[in-house]
Design an enzyme around this catalytic site. Sequence first.
Site, PDB file in Angstrom:
ATOM      1  N   GLU A 119       0.854  -1.191   0.000  1.00 49.55           N
ATOM      2  CA  GLU A 119       0.000   0.000   0.000  1.00 49.55           C
ATOM      3  C   GLU A 119       0.885   1.234   0.000  1.00 49.55           C
ATOM      4  OE1 GLU A 119      -3.257   1.100  -0.083  1.00 49.55           O
ATOM      5  OE2 GLU A 119      -2.338   3.051   0.263  1.00 49.55           O
ATOM      6  N   ARG A 168     -18.304  16.955   0.196  1.00 48.15           N
ATOM      7  CA  ARG A 168     -18.519  15.790   1.058  1.00 48.15           C
ATOM      8  C   ARG A 168     -18.032  16.131   2.451  1.00 48.15           C
ATOM      9  NH1 ARG A 168     -15.429  10.215  -0.118  1.00 48.15           N
ATOM     10  NH2 ARG A 168     -17.100   8.793   0.412  1.00 48.15           N
ATOM     11  N   TYR A 222     -27.013  10.789   5.283  1.00 43.34           N
ATOM     12  CA  TYR A 222     -27.321   9.657   6.174  1.00 43.34           C
ATOM     13  C   TYR A 222     -26.354   9.692   7.343  1.00 43.34           C
ATOM     14  CZ  TYR A 222     -23.814   7.434   3.081  1.00 43.34           C
ATOM     15  OH  TYR A 222     -22.702   7.144   2.311  1.00 43.34           O
ATOM     16  N   ASP A 279     -12.377  -0.845  -7.876  1.00 45.73           N
ATOM     17  CA  ASP A 279     -12.362   0.310  -8.785  1.00 45.73           C
ATOM     18  C   ASP A 279     -11.295   0.186  -9.865  1.00 45.73           C
ATOM     19  OD1 ASP A 279     -14.464   1.533  -7.553  1.00 45.73           O
ATOM     20  OD2 ASP A 279     -13.335   3.231  -6.756  1.00 45.73           O
ATOM     21  N   GLY A 309     -17.752   0.075  -2.995  1.00 44.10           N
ATOM     22  CA  GLY A 309     -17.102  -0.757  -1.985  1.00 44.10           C
ATOM     23  C   GLY A 309     -17.694  -2.164  -2.005  1.00 44.10           C
TER      24      GLY A 309
HETATM   25  C1  LIG Z   1     -18.064  10.487  -2.967  1.00 49.66           C
HETATM   26  C2  LIG Z   1     -18.047   8.983  -2.948  1.00 49.66           C
HETATM   27  C3  LIG Z   1     -19.042   8.281  -2.243  1.00 49.66           C
HETATM   28  C4  LIG Z   1     -19.056   6.880  -2.232  1.00 49.66           C
HETATM   29  N1  LIG Z   1     -20.040   6.217  -1.558  1.00 49.66           N
HETATM   30  C5  LIG Z   1     -20.056   4.860  -1.553  1.00 49.66           C
HETATM   31  C6  LIG Z   1     -21.067   4.144  -0.862  1.00 49.66           C
HETATM   32  O1  LIG Z   1     -21.964   4.738  -0.231  1.00 49.66           O
HETATM   33  N2  LIG Z   1     -21.035   2.774  -0.857  1.00 49.66           N
HETATM   34  C7  LIG Z   1     -20.047   2.075  -1.535  1.00 49.66           C
HETATM   35  O2  LIG Z   1     -20.051   0.824  -1.494  1.00 49.66           O
HETATM   36  N3  LIG Z   1     -19.090   2.734  -2.216  1.00 49.66           N
HETATM   37  C8  LIG Z   1     -19.069   4.105  -2.245  1.00 49.66           C
HETATM   38  N4  LIG Z   1     -18.102   4.762  -2.931  1.00 49.66           N
HETATM   39  C9  LIG Z   1     -17.143   3.998  -3.744  1.00 49.66           C
HETATM   40  C10 LIG Z   1     -16.065   3.336  -2.937  1.00 49.66           C
HETATM   41  O3  LIG Z   1     -15.439   4.268  -2.091  1.00 49.66           O
HETATM   42  C11 LIG Z   1     -15.025   2.756  -3.882  1.00 49.66           C
HETATM   43  O4  LIG Z   1     -15.663   2.074  -4.920  1.00 49.66           O
HETATM   44  C12 LIG Z   1     -14.125   1.791  -3.116  1.00 49.66           C
HETATM   45  O5  LIG Z   1     -13.341   2.520  -2.188  1.00 49.66           O
HETATM   46  C13 LIG Z   1     -13.229   1.025  -4.072  1.00 49.66           C
HETATM   47  O6  LIG Z   1     -12.356   0.220  -3.312  1.00 49.66           O
HETATM   48  P1  LIG Z   1     -10.975  -0.225  -3.927  1.00 49.66           P
HETATM   49  O7  LIG Z   1     -10.324  -1.065  -2.895  1.00 49.66           O
HETATM   50  O8  LIG Z   1     -11.180  -0.786  -5.279  1.00 49.66           O
HETATM   51  O9  LIG Z   1     -10.147   1.120  -4.147  1.00 49.66           O
HETATM   52  P2  LIG Z   1      -9.628   2.152  -3.061  1.00 49.66           P
HETATM   53  O10 LIG Z   1     -10.483   2.123  -1.856  1.00 49.66           O
HETATM   54  O11 LIG Z   1      -9.460   3.439  -3.802  1.00 49.66           O
HETATM   55  O12 LIG Z   1      -8.181   1.592  -2.650  1.00 49.66           O
HETATM   56  C14 LIG Z   1      -7.077   1.590  -3.531  1.00 49.66           C
HETATM   57  C15 LIG Z   1      -5.794   1.576  -2.699  1.00 49.66           C
HETATM   58  O13 LIG Z   1      -4.668   1.370  -3.555  1.00 49.66           O
HETATM   59  C16 LIG Z   1      -3.594   2.202  -3.125  1.00 49.66           C
HETATM   60  N5  LIG Z   1      -2.694   2.396  -4.277  1.00 49.66           N
HETATM   61  C17 LIG Z   1      -2.951   3.077  -5.428  1.00 49.66           C
HETATM   62  N6  LIG Z   1      -1.889   3.027  -6.253  1.00 49.66           N
HETATM   63  C18 LIG Z   1      -0.937   2.308  -5.623  1.00 49.66           C
HETATM   64  C19 LIG Z   1       0.405   1.909  -5.990  1.00 49.66           C
HETATM   65  N7  LIG Z   1       0.962   2.223  -7.171  1.00 49.66           N
HETATM   66  N8  LIG Z   1       1.128   1.172  -5.085  1.00 49.66           N
HETATM   67  C20 LIG Z   1       0.570   0.807  -3.892  1.00 49.66           C
HETATM   68  N9  LIG Z   1      -0.689   1.169  -3.509  1.00 49.66           N
HETATM   69  C21 LIG Z   1      -1.438   1.894  -4.359  1.00 49.66           C
HETATM   70  C22 LIG Z   1      -4.305   3.472  -2.663  1.00 49.66           C
HETATM   71  O14 LIG Z   1      -3.507   4.237  -1.787  1.00 49.66           O
HETATM   72  C23 LIG Z   1      -5.557   2.906  -1.985  1.00 49.66           C
HETATM   73  O15 LIG Z   1      -5.370   2.646  -0.601  1.00 49.66           O
HETATM   74  C24 LIG Z   1     -18.064   6.165  -2.957  1.00 49.66           C
HETATM   75  C25 LIG Z   1     -17.055   6.864  -3.636  1.00 49.66           C
HETATM   76  C26 LIG Z   1     -17.043   8.262  -3.641  1.00 49.66           C
HETATM   77  C27 LIG Z   1     -15.959   9.000  -4.411  1.00 49.66           C
END
Ligand SMILES: Cc1cc2nc3c(=O)[nH]c(=O)nc-3n(C[C@H](O)[C@H](O)[C@H](O)COP(=O)(O)OP(=O)(O)OC[C@H]3O[C@@H](n4cnc5c(N)ncnc54)[C@H](O)[C@@H]3O)c2cc1C
Length: 400
Positions: free
Chosen positions: A38, A182, A220, A298, A311
């Site tokens: 990370e 936000r 919420y 994502d 998420g």
């Molecule tokens: C405004 C907003 C509201 C939201 N509301 C909701 C909701 O109500 N319910 C819901 O389910 N989802 C919600 N989401 C979406 C949700 O936050 C994301 O879809 C979720 O966090 C995706 O998880 P992830 O693990 O794929 O990516 P992330 O949580 O973005 O994690 C990616 C990780 O990879 C790390 N990383 C990146 N590049 C590198 C690299 N080169 N080397 C090492 N580490 C790296 C980053 O630091 C990060 O910790 C919302 C998003 C936004 C923007």
Amino acid sequence: MASKDVPPLNVIIVGAGIGGLAAAVALRQQGHQVRLYEKSGFSHEVGAAITLNPNVVGLLERLGVDVDQHGADKEGGLRYYSHKGDLVFKANRQTESAATRYIHRVDLHSALRVAAINQEAEINLKSHIETLDPKTRSITLASGDVLEADVLIGADGMHSFTRQFISQEHSKAMPFGKSTFRFLVPMDRVAADPRAKCFAVKDPISRIWDDKEGRRIVTYPCRSNSELNILVLHPEELRERISSDKTPKQQMLELCSDFNNDVLALLALADDEVLEWRLFDLPALPTWCSGRLALLGDAAHPLLPYAAQGGAQAIEDAVTLSVLLHKGTLPGDVPERLKLYFDARHQRAEYVQQFARTQGAARPGQKEVPDDGAWHEFFKKIFSHDAWGHAEEVLKHSKS
Ligand SMILES: Cc1cc2nc3c(=O)[nH]c(=O)nc-3n(C[C@H](O)[C@H](O)[C@H](O)COP(=O)(O)OP(=O)(O)OC[C@H]3O[C@@H](n4cnc5c(N)ncnc54)[C@H](O)[C@@H]3O)c2cc1C
């Protein structure tokens, strides 16, 4: 070789966000060796609350993550209003087995982190991945260290670095043309305001106010109803009407000045330093895997926040991967299993992506009529799905 004699897979996960941590827990449950890298140090975690709908609450339980012990609030219902405050429809996001929860993002993250540590996953912080070689299944850290694995998983989020090794055509998420303010407001501050106090209720409720200009306000509670989470989604072109020398809070208030007065009183309770997020989107990728490299969350399917599923879909990916790479999987079988993972997941993730896109599509001047039929159909399709059971079925019916 009998499956009990097969050594565990050596798995490297890039990114310890919601998806990466969930994958670490799920793959450790299958007995694999898991190392997470990370880039951040987790010392400045930001972000407000997120909604966890029923399709993910049960999965988290099976991963040993009890969100209720981390201040999650059980939803008492969803109310959808016009921007003037007229009730358009009510909904109940509950299935027979689970109710929707609201949780602070930092609390969910730390719950997943505790579960990963308890499962003895190795979490390496401040470890930025600089290069990756899918052929040798190796990553190179900023320190110059090269690390190899049987399986590489890119869980590095919306602006994924690993995505380019799977899809060069669509490797970068692009601005969607909308942003969101936000922030959180302490519930006692809400209760003390003569107009906004109507939102300080005992039953945790999600409220949405929508308008024809493409603006949407969502609220919420979280942290056992002690804070109110507020999102103000809006088309970026509307900002042209507002002078840029104002603070983000003043801009937000001006942007929403024709909303219901109680809602405006609520927005006025924000601190001056309101944070703003730009929203990004990406077309569906042709695949999420190549050889023994796979994307999840994502990184595989960036999700706009209009469906509250980003998420959740990341956790569904994580669970599916762990079922398909179950204990006893041979390294040579991994490429086929990853293809199976994509087959098992992509239609559902794309459906959610498209629903969120449609919900967020309205632009100034467009007539947007809230369609509760579309919401209810979405809820029906998404909430009662059991990603774990589905992955087991897919595996059973596969030849590999
Ligand atoms: C405004 C907003 C509201 C939201 N509301 C909701 C909701 O109500 N319910 C819901 O389910 N989802 C919600 N989401 C979406 C949700 O936050 C994301 O879809 C979720 O966090 C995706 O998880 P992830 O693990 O794929 O990516 P992330 O949580 O973005 O994690 C990616 C990780 O990879 C790390 N990383 C990146 N590049 C590198 C690299 N080169 N080397 C090492 N580490 C790296 C980053 O630091 C990060 O910790 C919302 C998003 C936004 C923007």
